[in-house]
Design a protein around this motif. Structure first.
Motif, mmCIF file in Angstrom:
data_model
loop_
_atom_site.group_PDB
_atom_site.id
_atom_site.type_symbol
_atom_site.label_atom_id
_atom_site.label_comp_id
_atom_site.label_asym_id
_atom_site.label_seq_id
_atom_site.Cartn_x
_atom_site.Cartn_y
_atom_site.Cartn_z
ATOM 1 N N THR A 1 0.794 -1.132 -0.065
ATOM 2 C CA THR A 1 -0.033 -0.002 0.030
ATOM 3 C C THR A 1 0.908 1.219 0.068
ATOM 4 O OG1 THR A 1 -0.219 -0.670 2.118
ATOM 5 C CG2 THR A 1 -2.223 -0.652 0.883
ATOM 6 N N MET A 2 2.025 1.144 0.637
ATOM 7 C CA MET A 2 2.829 2.383 0.754
ATOM 8 C C MET A 2 3.449 2.934 -0.577
ATOM 9 S SD MET A 2 2.975 3.400 3.509
ATOM 10 C CE MET A 2 4.188 4.728 3.795
ATOM 11 N N LEU A 3 3.468 1.797 -1.537
ATOM 12 C CA LEU A 3 3.992 2.149 -2.947
ATOM 13 C C LEU A 3 2.999 3.052 -3.405
ATOM 14 C CD1 LEU A 3 5.634 -1.033 -4.402
ATOM 15 C CD2 LEU A 3 6.713 0.954 -3.055
ATOM 16 N N SER A 4 1.643 2.644 -3.473
ATOM 17 C CA SER A 4 0.613 3.581 -4.056
ATOM 18 C C SER A 4 0.669 4.904 -3.274
ATOM 19 C CB SER A 4 -0.745 2.837 -3.715
ATOM 20 O OG SER A 4 -0.803 1.479 -4.233
ATOM 21 N N LEU A 5 0.964 4.895 -1.995
ATOM 22 C CA LEU A 5 1.061 6.012 -1.340
ATOM 23 C C LEU A 5 1.928 7.292 -1.936
ATOM 24 C CD1 LEU A 5 -0.941 7.350 0.930
ATOM 25 C CD2 LEU A 5 0.823 6.598 2.465
ATOM 26 N N MET A 6 3.285 6.341 -1.896
ATOM 27 C CA MET A 6 4.314 7.247 -2.573
ATOM 28 C C MET A 6 4.258 7.917 -3.895
ATOM 29 S SD MET A 6 6.261 7.117 -0.065
ATOM 30 C CE MET A 6 7.748 8.176 -0.700
ATOM 31 N N ALA A 7 3.497 6.874 -4.725
ATOM 32 C CA ALA A 7 3.009 7.560 -6.162
ATOM 33 C C ALA A 7 2.620 8.877 -6.010
ATOM 34 C CB ALA A 7 2.340 6.642 -6.820
ATOM 35 N N LEU A 8 1.728 9.282 -4.982
ATOM 36 C CA LEU A 8 0.888 10.537 -4.804
ATOM 37 C C LEU A 8 2.019 11.716 -4.816
ATOM 38 C CD1 LEU A 8 -2.178 9.817 -2.577
ATOM 39 C CD2 LEU A 8 -2.060 10.597 -4.802
ATOM 40 N N PRO A 9 2.784 11.915 -3.935
ATOM 41 C CA PRO A 9 3.636 13.075 -3.728
ATOM 42 C C PRO A 9 4.470 13.276 -5.126
ATOM 43 C CG PRO A 9 4.573 11.325 -2.107
ATOM 44 C CD PRO A 9 3.247 11.131 -2.766
ATOM 45 N N LEU A 10 4.558 12.059 -5.668
ATOM 46 C CA LEU A 10 5.562 12.245 -7.105
ATOM 47 C C LEU A 10 4.821 12.793 -8.112
ATOM 48 C CD1 LEU A 10 8.215 11.456 -7.835
ATOM 49 C CD2 LEU A 10 7.437 8.935 -8.605
ATOM 50 N N LEU A 11 3.551 12.218 -8.201
ATOM 51 C CA LEU A 11 2.628 12.635 -9.262
ATOM 52 C C LEU A 11 2.113 14.141 -9.159
ATOM 53 C CD1 LEU A 11 0.645 9.615 -10.354
ATOM 54 C CD2 LEU A 11 2.614 10.545 -11.403
ATOM 55 N N ALA A 12 1.920 14.344 -7.900
ATOM 56 C CA ALA A 12 1.248 15.844 -7.469
ATOM 57 C C ALA A 12 2.267 16.766 -7.766
ATOM 58 C CB ALA A 12 0.752 15.769 -6.019
ATOM 59 N N GLY A 13 3.630 16.323 -7.132
ATOM 60 C CA GLY A 13 4.531 17.278 -7.426
ATOM 61 C C GLY A 13 4.764 17.596 -8.708
ATOM 62 N N ALA A 14 5.054 16.603 -9.606
ATOM 63 C CA ALA A 14 5.406 16.811 -10.934
ATOM 64 C C ALA A 14 4.256 17.634 -11.595
ATOM 65 C CB ALA A 14 5.505 15.333 -11.406
ATOM 66 N N TRP A 15 3.020 17.359 -11.128
ATOM 67 C CA TRP A 15 1.843 18.228 -12.071
ATOM 68 C C TRP A 15 1.968 19.574 -11.777
ATOM 69 C CZ3 TRP A 15 -2.902 20.410 -10.120
ATOM 70 C CH2 TRP A 15 -3.509 20.967 -11.088
ATOM 71 N N MET A 16 2.285 19.820 -10.314
ATOM 72 C CA MET A 16 2.343 21.239 -9.788
ATOM 73 C C MET A 16 3.488 21.870 -10.472
ATOM 74 S SD MET A 16 1.264 20.885 -5.789
ATOM 75 C CE MET A 16 2.716 21.128 -5.515
ATOM 76 N N LEU A 17 4.539 21.128 -10.649
ATOM 77 C CA LEU A 17 5.820 21.771 -11.113
ATOM 78 C C LEU A 17 5.539 22.053 -12.722
ATOM 79 C CD1 LEU A 17 8.649 19.814 -9.427
ATOM 80 C CD2 LEU A 17 7.852 22.264 -8.894
ATOM 81 N N VAL A 18 4.994 21.069 -13.322
ATOM 82 C CA VAL A 18 4.660 21.400 -14.707
ATOM 83 C C VAL A 18 3.854 22.695 -15.046
ATOM 84 C CG1 VAL A 18 3.777 20.592 -16.736
ATOM 85 C CG2 VAL A 18 5.217 19.145 -15.487
ATOM 86 N N ARG A 19 2.845 22.666 -14.044
ATOM 87 C CA ARG A 19 1.931 24.017 -14.170
ATOM 88 C C ARG A 19 2.629 25.159 -13.903
ATOM 89 N NH1 ARG A 19 -3.647 23.551 -13.768
ATOM 90 N NH2 ARG A 19 -3.688 25.865 -13.917
ATOM 91 N N TRP A 20 3.584 24.893 -12.854
ATOM 92 C CA TRP A 20 4.292 26.335 -12.541
ATOM 93 C C TRP A 20 5.431 26.730 -13.730
ATOM 94 C CZ3 TRP A 20 9.761 27.042 -11.299
ATOM 95 C CH2 TRP A 20 9.992 28.414 -10.736
ATOM 96 N N TRP B 1 8.112 17.580 -25.188
ATOM 97 C CA TRP B 1 7.746 17.644 -23.777
ATOM 98 C C TRP B 1 9.000 17.011 -22.660
ATOM 99 C CZ3 TRP B 1 6.949 13.236 -21.053
ATOM 100 C CH2 TRP B 1 6.958 12.091 -22.037
ATOM 101 N N VAL B 2 9.675 15.852 -23.451
ATOM 102 C CA VAL B 2 10.609 15.486 -22.515
ATOM 103 C C VAL B 2 11.474 16.061 -22.043
ATOM 104 C CG1 VAL B 2 12.436 13.625 -22.547
ATOM 105 C CG2 VAL B 2 10.246 13.398 -23.946
ATOM 106 N N PHE B 3 11.801 17.554 -22.656
ATOM 107 C CA PHE B 3 12.768 18.551 -22.220
ATOM 108 C C PHE B 3 12.449 18.958 -20.863
ATOM 109 C CE2 PHE B 3 14.398 22.851 -22.664
ATOM 110 C CZ PHE B 3 15.859 22.611 -22.581
ATOM 111 N N LEU B 4 11.089 19.142 -20.905
ATOM 112 C CA LEU B 4 10.798 19.692 -19.499
ATOM 113 C C LEU B 4 10.561 18.658 -18.356
ATOM 114 C CD1 LEU B 4 9.651 22.561 -18.482
ATOM 115 C CD2 LEU B 4 7.481 21.721 -18.980
ATOM 116 N N ALA B 5 10.602 17.434 -18.768
ATOM 117 C CA ALA B 5 10.474 16.286 -17.812
ATOM 118 C C ALA B 5 11.606 16.241 -16.846
ATOM 119 C CB ALA B 5 10.190 15.197 -18.630
ATOM 120 N N GLY B 6 12.746 16.799 -17.413
ATOM 121 C CA GLY B 6 14.087 16.697 -16.733
ATOM 122 C C GLY B 6 13.835 17.417 -15.421
ATOM 123 N N PRO B 7 14.000 18.752 -15.560
ATOM 124 C CA PRO B 7 13.894 19.392 -14.215
ATOM 125 C C PRO B 7 12.565 18.993 -13.405
ATOM 126 C CG PRO B 7 13.796 20.886 -16.378
ATOM 127 C CD PRO B 7 13.917 19.555 -16.838
#
Lengths: 477, 211, 645, 308
Positions: free
Chosen positions: C509-528, D68-74
């Motif tokens: 279950t922890m593995l599923s849980l760990m995916a959350l911050p990863l995905l959420a973080g990535a999503w937010m950073l892409v937006r940013w 889009w891969v370019f952005l995936a790095g950072p």
């Protein structure tokens, strides 16, 4: 019934010889094959009730072998009309007659209850099949015929001497003619051991020559290579089976006399030597018909090896006799078709058979896979069980050598077969008008299907017959 | 001991066969050997059996006349008179033949005869004739001489068969003789074809099929 | 059992209608295969969720003793990837190997037969049934490998494959021939306790190991695999690499399940095999220029990982430790499924790229990500998973094997565990390097050849199956806990005893849980990072060089060159040319090539030498009749002498 | 019950704040140390904060070869390393998330970051960035086993697979584990320098692209993505630093003392790195593997010591 099986083909041979029309003559073959098989199936019902002092009659072993030969003959006979039509330039009066005479002699041999009679039948088989090898009427086939005739005759002469030795062994023990097999086996305690052994050695060399076990097989690649595929099929599956039967009869007597261990040692030696010798010549063999001939040497080796190992392997050696005959007919006939199509049977010229003759190409490939022991084809069952019997029966090294040789032979054989079957046909090679038709492929498909079915299921009567034959080879008349 | 004499003669013919150059002569000698074999059962005192008499007559007829006739005809057709350049020289052949006879004696020594059997020479003679036949087959180059070799080999076997002649069923005996005859007949035909196809009956030339 | 039977039958027959249809044969085959896959999945789930199912006994005769079929949890685990992969590959094949090819019918029929035999194997519980499935599978696959037999390289690959598979089968032949001594018959069942430690038991183990390792492609018996996988059509490579080679693992797993008391060296040798295959497999992959060959070597690597799991489990079985066993076996089995999914995905994507660009040569591809965005996304997903990077499925199974190794640290035989740990880490890093190279060279940067410039995205019927496989990879990666129970059942079968549940031991279950911050973080950073305006369409900054060209890109070979040089003492790469001289050197060609250590340096030269040696004996049959007669005479004399002596 | 929860919540909050805000300080400290050793004034310690603020206002430029891969790095780097920061204990305070085997997850998150950075570099099609990417993955091949062997040694001595236990439970408590622990830390120090692209493996301040490793991979980034790259690098310094610092806590400090000690040690670590950078020369590229192999040997030897 016993006489009918012999007389029917002889009679048909006479009619065929007298028939002027080539088409009708070719059809006679097919009809005779059917009738013979039918009669045989009828006759087989009584294999358990054979009187011990009969001169002629079917027992389990003879019945099994004759059944194999008859089925094989039927396959070839059904194939023959279409094949002979492809060779209008060749008069096949003698060819047809020889084929039918061979069937008659095989029937005689299978039913012969006396060693002398069996020898006569075997010798006549040699003579009857010699003209078949010469069917192509060129220098190469002539050379092959000469070798076949001379080596075969010498071999069979030695078998005669062996037969006489055994008769003398019986005489030394105070037995007098008529000395049927069953009588020899019953009274085996009286036989003189040295004569019996010498007799077996001579029979082994003699009939072994006819079977084509190494190093007595030298005629084989030439005869199989230069004769039409149909003859190759009959020789490889039929004549060899007959010779093996003749040898097995003698072996049964030897086994009954308690000398089985002596004979088995010899058989194992010859079996492994045959496989090894075949391997030497199958590696990088450019001529695919000679390749099949060496494969035949190999499988003769497997047969005698199976008998040599004994136990359960005996039964599966007999099973292998049938499996080998069926699959070899597929191989030889499809090789014949490919040969027809390319007008060549050597490697750089024959490639991409799967494109030019798709059905024959596939059959050749599948036949190759079957003969090398791929489940669920019948040879797999026998090869596996022979190996298992060897490994479990204390012959570990022999079993290992057997498997090693099988593997090496597969490697050698597949190299050539794959080159023939796959790839692109060479453009420089003239295309002959031959095309795969139903008539030239359906009998092969039938034989292959039969080999497949045999690998999965064997009717109970046949199983019982196989058991009976195995008991017989254990020395019980 | 007439039969011992006949057997000794047979063994002598073996040496003659091995040493002879001329095809014609080897056919003659082989035929002579056949006739000797034909008389053998008679010399063993088996006059009483009708089938033995019949067999003797048939043997003399087939081995002494019919087969030599076939061979001579073939010889005339293919125009071969001398065996030249055998694989093994004549001297060596003779020595090998002698060696074969020696081996036969050793082998026969290991095969005990039926108690009371007085035909002690039969087994070594049969085997040595067999080996002689083999020697001819192995060492000669002409197809015709090889057939003679085969004939001699058969003679050796036939010689052994005489030990059993009393009891051998006639059916089997005639079958054996008939087969021999047909065999030689077929070989004759093939030799004729060989000459037509190869312009020679030298088997050295017939080595096209090989690996 | 009816479901299993239907699966079997539908798969076998899937190519059959197409043989007789003028058009639409491919669709009918895909439809049948799809329904077969569906019913197979149902059957597997039924078994894995604990529903009892019956067995089918085939007629048992005195002469022909064919056994019976029974789908157990272990088989069901293997049935799942078979179904998923064949279902999607048959759809993929519609457009990839379209009806216009001369042998499309044969390929379809053989594809169905291959599926059928694989399904049969998962349920085989008897030596003969198993061998039937085994050889049938090998031959159907052989026909498929030969699909492009006009190409000599394909024919060579086919020959090597056939030779290897048959040699492997002969090992099994002998092993199964001896099986009655251990299990009392040819039907599969537990071995007599203590037998495994006897000399015969050791021989049996080695024979089985050799036979199964041949099929699985474990080093050094892997040599058939790279040529075969690169020669076969891509959808065939996908199933071969995904499930066919796994049947070797299935066999080994069955062996493990039979033996109650394996000696320590069993586990040791399987682990050693895994170490060698894993590390060398990926090392060889690094040196490849051919995209599919590269993937093929990665199959060897992944087989190595699976073997590591099995080996650790075996060591655990020897030591009687249930956690090690369950984690090792469970990880190995899960990796079987996972590797099937992501390797299938990678092969399909590679096929899609190679078909579009007309070449599989990495040095001629490039820039496909812009032209084939979906395919490249699929390949990236596969690469991501195969490198074992979270949160995709490859990580889950590797993680379980890591845990098994960690569990073993505190016990005797800890050296094996630490070796496995080191190897897994090394493999992970090398795989990452290799897929960075593969994805980078093929899909990123600029096109290196005119054909690659022309590449266009593949049709939906090819992209769809890739999507399914990628989805499956993600599903397992995100929700591994759902697999806990099924894996428990299968691993328990191997361990022979019930242990603590995997889900708890491996904190799934922890593995599923760990995916959350990863995905959420990535999503937010892409937006940013996309929050500001940006400028596109400028050339790449090339350190002041003003006219960068596609030829100037770092090539795949250069990318791997450093690592190759570091490992040259074991890989033996071959290079030619490249030496420049003078102040103004002329252009010089340079090429590098990595021959297979076993095939090109040992097997082929060895066999060639053997063939030449046998050729020297040809004089035995020189055509002279007197010589032949002499053989008869000598045989006779020899026998007489032997008899007298 | 509530009290423990609150205490825990405070710890988690401190953990997150530390991970989020502290990182950019470390490169500044290193640079300052180097400058002071060299007798220069050097940039302000907070320079990276200013840079990040400036970059986040700038417009990004994307090359026409990129996807889009370019952005995936950072993005991926920051996301992965930030996630990893949730698993590593800061000092003796357990990490916000911990479970059996999180050490492996932790290591693989770094793998993920590396994978995406490398792909991002390759996406530009630039020869230089490819070169850097190749070096990055090659050296990681040697760094990874050292990291894992260190985990193995710690797992063996502590009987746990969770970073929070492995690192925080004092290894010094029993003297038998003392020598191995030092070896592990030595090996990891090498990994630390390599993973963070520090001298003697890589020189973050070099101006010759041909000799760069990490810096050359991010040449094409600009604007906010570049800010992420810089931030990600500093985050790595902190998260991996926590790995080195954890075992140094000879006994568990309670409450805020723990945080003070942790921050202090972090500063010390940065200064230490600065000193190393000041006093060692950069290794030739072909000598780097030997340096990394030393790390593997140290950790492997640590494990072997535990076996005897």
């Amino acid at each position: 019934m016993a006489w009918l099986l012999i007389a029917l083909p002889l009679f048909a041979a006479a009619i065929a010889f007298a028939t002027p029309s080539p088409t009708v003559r070719a059809r006679i073959l097919a009809v005779t094959g059917l009738l013979h098989l039918g009669a045989l199936v009828g006759a087989l019902r009584g294999w358990g009730t054979l009187p011990p002092d009969a001169w002629l009659g079917l027992d389990a072993l003879g019945g099994w072998v004759l059944l194999v030969v008859s089925v094989l003959f039927l396959v070839c006979a059904l194939y023959a009309p279409a094949y002979l039509e492809l060779r209008p330039d060749r008069d096949h009066r003698i060819f047809t007659g020889s084929l039918l005479t061979f069937l008659a002699m095989a029937s005689l041999l299978a039913q012969a209850r006396h060693p002398g009679l069996a020898w006569v039948a075997m010798e006549t088989t040699t003579l009857a099949t010699a003209p078949l090898v010469y069917f192509n009427r060129n220098r190469r086939s002539l050379e092959a015929t000469w070798k076949y005739l001379l080596i075969g005759s010498v071999g069979i002469a030695l078998a005669l001497l062996g037969t006489l030795f055994i008769a003398y062994a019986a005489q030394t023990g105070g037995l007098s003619e008529p000395l049927q097999y069953s009588r020899l086996m019953r009274e085996s305690a009286l036989l003189s051991k040295p004569w019996l052994r010498a007799g077996f050695v001579l029979s082994l060399v003699g009939y072994g020559t006819k079977m084509g076990i190494a190093p007595l097989h030298a005629w084989k690649p030439d005869a199989y290579g230069e004769s039409p595929g149909i003859v190759g099929a009959l020789l490889a599956g039929g004549v060899t089976s007959c010779a093996f039967l003749a040898l097995l009869r003698i072996y049964a007597v030897v086994a009954a006399a308690g000398e089985a261990a002596f004979a088995q040692e010899l058989l194992i030696g010859f079996g492994l030597l045959s496989m090894a010798w075949a391997l030497v010549f199958m590696v990088r063999q450019a001529d695919f018909k000679r390749l099949l001939a060496y494969s035949s040497v190999e499988h003769m080796g497997i047969l005698v090896l199976g008998i040599g190992i004994g136990g359960n392997a005996t039964r599966f050696a007999l099973f292998h006799l049938a499996a080998n005959a069926l699959v070899k007919s597929v191989l030889f006939l499809s090789a014949g078709n490919i040969h027809r199509s390319y007008a060549s049977k050597t490697l750089p010229f024959v490639t991409g058979a799967i494109r030019r003759t798709p059905v024959s190409g596939w059959l050749f490939l599948l036949g190759f896979l079957a003969i090398t022991g791929t489940p669920p084809f019948a040879p797999f069952i026998s090869e596996f069980n022979i190996a298992a019997a060897a490994l479990n029966g204390g012959h570990v090294w022999i079993g290992a050598a057997f498997l090693l040789l099988l593997s090496a032979i597969f490697l050698g054989m597949s190299d050539t077969v794959l080159q023939v079957v796959f790839g692109t046909p060479s453009h420089e090679r003239v295309r002959t008008p031959y095309k795969d038709t139903i008539a030239t492929t359906a009998p092969l498909v039938g034989a292959l299907v039969l080999a497949l079915v045999m690998g999965l299921w064997l009717p109970r009567p046949l199983q019982e017959m196989l058991d009976g034959a195995t008991r017989f080879l254990g020395g019980l008349p | 001991m007439l039969h011992d004499l006949l057997i000794a003669l047979t063994m002598l013919t073996n040496f003659t066969l091995v040493a002879t150059h001329r095809v014609q002569k080897s056919i003659q000698v082989a035929a002579f050997q056949g006739v000797l074999l034909g008389f053998l059962p008679l010399s063993m005192g088996l006059w009483r059996h009708t089938h033995v008499l019949l067999l003797a007559a048939a043997t003399i007829l087939v081995k002494g006349w019919l087969i030599p006739f076939l061979l001579r005809r073939a010889m005339r057709q293919v125009q071969i008179h001398r065996e030249v350049n055998p694989y093994i020289s004549y001297t060596l052949s003779l020595m090998l033949c002698a060696l074969g006879t020696g081996i036969s004696l050793v082998l026969a020594h290991n095969l005990p005869l039926k108690p009371g059997d007085a035909h002690g020479l039969f087994v070594p003679a049969a085997l040595s004739t067999l080996f002689t036949g083999f020697l001819l087959l192995v060492s000669r180059r002409k197809a015709l001489t090889q057939v003679v070799g085969y004939l001699v080999l058969e003679n050796g076997i036939y010689l052994f068969g005489m030990l059993l002649v009393e009891q051998m069923p006639l059916l089997v005996e005639t079958g054996i003789l008939l087969d021999l005859f047909v065999g030689i007949f077929v070989m004759g035909i093939v030799i004729n074809h060989i000459r037509a196809a190869f312009d020679s009956t030298d088997t050295l030339r017939m080595a096209e099929l090989k690996d | 059992m009816i479901l299993f039977g239907a699966t079997l039958l539908l798969a076998f027959l899937s190519g059959l209608p197409g043989l007789f249809m003028k058009r639409g044969g491919g669709r009918s085959a895909a439809l049948l295969m799809g329904s077969s896959a569906a019913s197979g999945l149902l059957a597997a789930l039924q078994v894995l969720l604990g529903r009892a199912t019956g067995a089918v006994a085939l007629p048992n005769q005195r002469v022909l003793d064919w056994g019976f079929l029974h789908l157990d949890p272990l088989g069901a685990i293997f049935l799942i990837p078979v179904c998923i992969l064949f279902g999607s590959a048959s759809v993929y094949g519609l457009a990839y190997w379209d009806d216009h090819r001369e042998n499309s019918r044969t390929v379809r029929a053989a594809f169905g037969v291959l599926a059928g035999f694989l399904i049969l194997l998962t349920g085989a519980q008897h030596a003969f049934t198993f061998l039937l499935g085994w050889e049938g599978m090998a031959l159907a696959a052989f026909v498929l490998v030969m699909a492009e037999d006009r190409d000599p390289a394909t024919r060579r690959a086919g020959y090597v494959y056939l030779a290897a598979t048959h040699t492997g089968t002969l090992f099994l032949f002998s092993a199964f021939a001896l099986l009655p001594k251990a299990a009392g018959g040819l039907a599969f069942g537990p071995w007599t306790p203590g037998f495994a430690s006897s000399p015969l038991g050791s021989a049996l183990f080695l024979l089985f190991l050799a036979g199964f390792a041949f099929k699985a492609g474990a080093l050094p018996l892997h040599f058939w695999l790279p040529p075969a996988h690169s020669a076969a059509p891509s959808h065939v490579s996908a199933v071969m690499s995904g499930v066919l080679i796994k049947m070797g693992i299935l066999g080994l797993a069955r062996l493990v399940a039979w033996v109650p008391d394996p000696p320590i060296w069993w586990g040791g040798s399987v682990t050693a095999l895994g170490l060698a295959s894993g590390v060398l497999g990926v090392a060889f992959a690094l040196g490849q220029h051919d995209l599919k060959r590269l993937l093929a070597y990665h199959s060897i690597e992944n087989i190595g990982i699976i073997l590591l799991g099995l080996g650790l489990g075996l060591i655990g079985k020897h030591a009687g430790s249930l956690p090690i066993q369950l984690l090792g076996f469970g990880g190995a089995l899960l990796h079987v499924v996972n590797h099937a999914l992501f390797k299938g995905l990678l092969f399909l994507a590679a096929g899609s790229a190679a078909k579009a660009a007309g070449t599989r040569d990495l040095e001629a591809l490039g820039g496909l990500a812009r032209r084939m965005p979906r395919t490249s996304l699929a390949f990236l997903a596969g690469a991501w998973a195969i490198c074992g990077l979270p949160p995709l499925n490859g990580f889950v199974s590797e993680w379980m094997i890591y845990l098994a190794a960690f569990q073993g640290l505190g016990r005797p035989h800890a050296l094996w565990s630490v070796a496995a740990l080191g190897a897994l880490a090394l493999i992970g890093a090398l795989a990452l390097a290799c897929f960075a190279k593969a994805f980078g060279a093929a899909f990123l940067g600029e096109a290196r050849s005119p054909a690659a410039v022309e590449a266009r995205e593949s049709p939906p019927s090819m992209v769809g199956p890739m999507g399914v496989l990628a989805g499956a990879c993600a599903f397992i990666g995100f929700f591994p806990v759902l697999l806990g129970r099924p894996l428990d059942r299968a691993a328990t079968q191997l361990a022979g005893a019930q242990g603590p549940p995997l889900a708890a031991m491996a904190s799934l279950t922890m593995l599923s849980l760990m995916a959350l911050p990863l995905l959420a973080g990535a999503w937010m950073l892409v937006r940013w990072s996309r929050g500001r305006s940006f400028r596109e369409g400028v050339p790449t900054w090339d350190c002041g060089y003003t006219a960068p060209a596609a030829r100037m890109q770092y090539t795949a070979s250069s990318f791997a060159e450093g690592l190759m040089r570091g490992m040259r003492w074991v890989l033996w790469p071959v290079t030619a040319g490249g030496r420049v001289a003078g102040f103004v050197p002329r252009p010089r060609p340079f090429s590098s090539h990595l021959p297979d250590l076993v095939l090109d340096r040992a097997a082929e030269p060895g066999l060639g030498g053997a063939a030449r040696g046998l050729g020297a004996l040809r004089f035995l049959q020189a055509g002279h009749l007197p010589i032949y007669l002499l053989y008869v005479l000598l045989t006779l004399l020899g026998l007489f002498v032997w008899m007298v002596a | 019950m509530l009290e423990t929860f609150l205490v825990r919540a405070v710890h988690v909050a401190l953990h997150l704040t530390t991970a989020l805000l502290l990182p950019p300080l470390l490169p500044g400290l290193i640079a300052k140390t180097k400058a002071m050793v060299a007798g220069r004034t050097g940039p302000p310690v907070l320079q990276l904060y200013y840079d990040l603020a400036r970059l986040s206002r700038k417009r990004a430029v994307f090359s026409r070869t990129t996807t889009w891969v370019f952005l995936a790095g950072p993005v991926g780097t920051v996301a992965a390393v930030a996630t990893a920061s949730l698993l590593v204990p800061f000092g003796s305070s357990p990490a916000p998330l911990h479970f059996q085997g999180d050490a492996v997850f932790f290591a693989y998150l770094f793998g993920l970051a590396r994978f995406l950075t490398v792909l991002s570099a390759l996406d530009t099609g630039s020869a230089f960035e490819g070169m850097g990417a190749a070096r990055e993955v090659s050296f990681a091949v040697l760094a990874e086993p050292a990291l894992f062997l260190g985990f193995a040694a710690l797992a063996k001595s502590t009987g746990s697979l969770s970073l929070s236990t492995m690192l925080a439970s004092p290894g010094f408590s029993f003297s038998r584990a003392m020598a191995p622990l030092i070896l592990v830390l030595a090996g990891w120090a090498i990994v630390y320098l390599a993973e963070n692209s520090r001298i003697p493996v890589d020189d973050p301040n070099t101006h010759l692209e041909l000799t760069m490793i990490h810096e050359v991979m991010v040449l094409d980034h600009s604007g906010r993505p570049l800010a992420l790259v810089l931030y990600g690098a500093s985050l790595k310094l902190l998260v991996l630093g926590a790995l080195l610092i954890g075992p140094l806590f000879t006994r568990a400090f309670g409450g805020l003392l723990n945080w003070a000690a942790f921050w202090g040690l972090l500063v010390l670590l940065a200064v230490g790195v600065g000193l190393v950078e000041s006093f060692t020369a950069r290794l030739r590229m072909n000598r780097v593997p030997q340096f990394l192999v030393a790390g593997i040997l140290a950790t492997a030897f640590a494990f072997l010591l535990l076996l005897v």
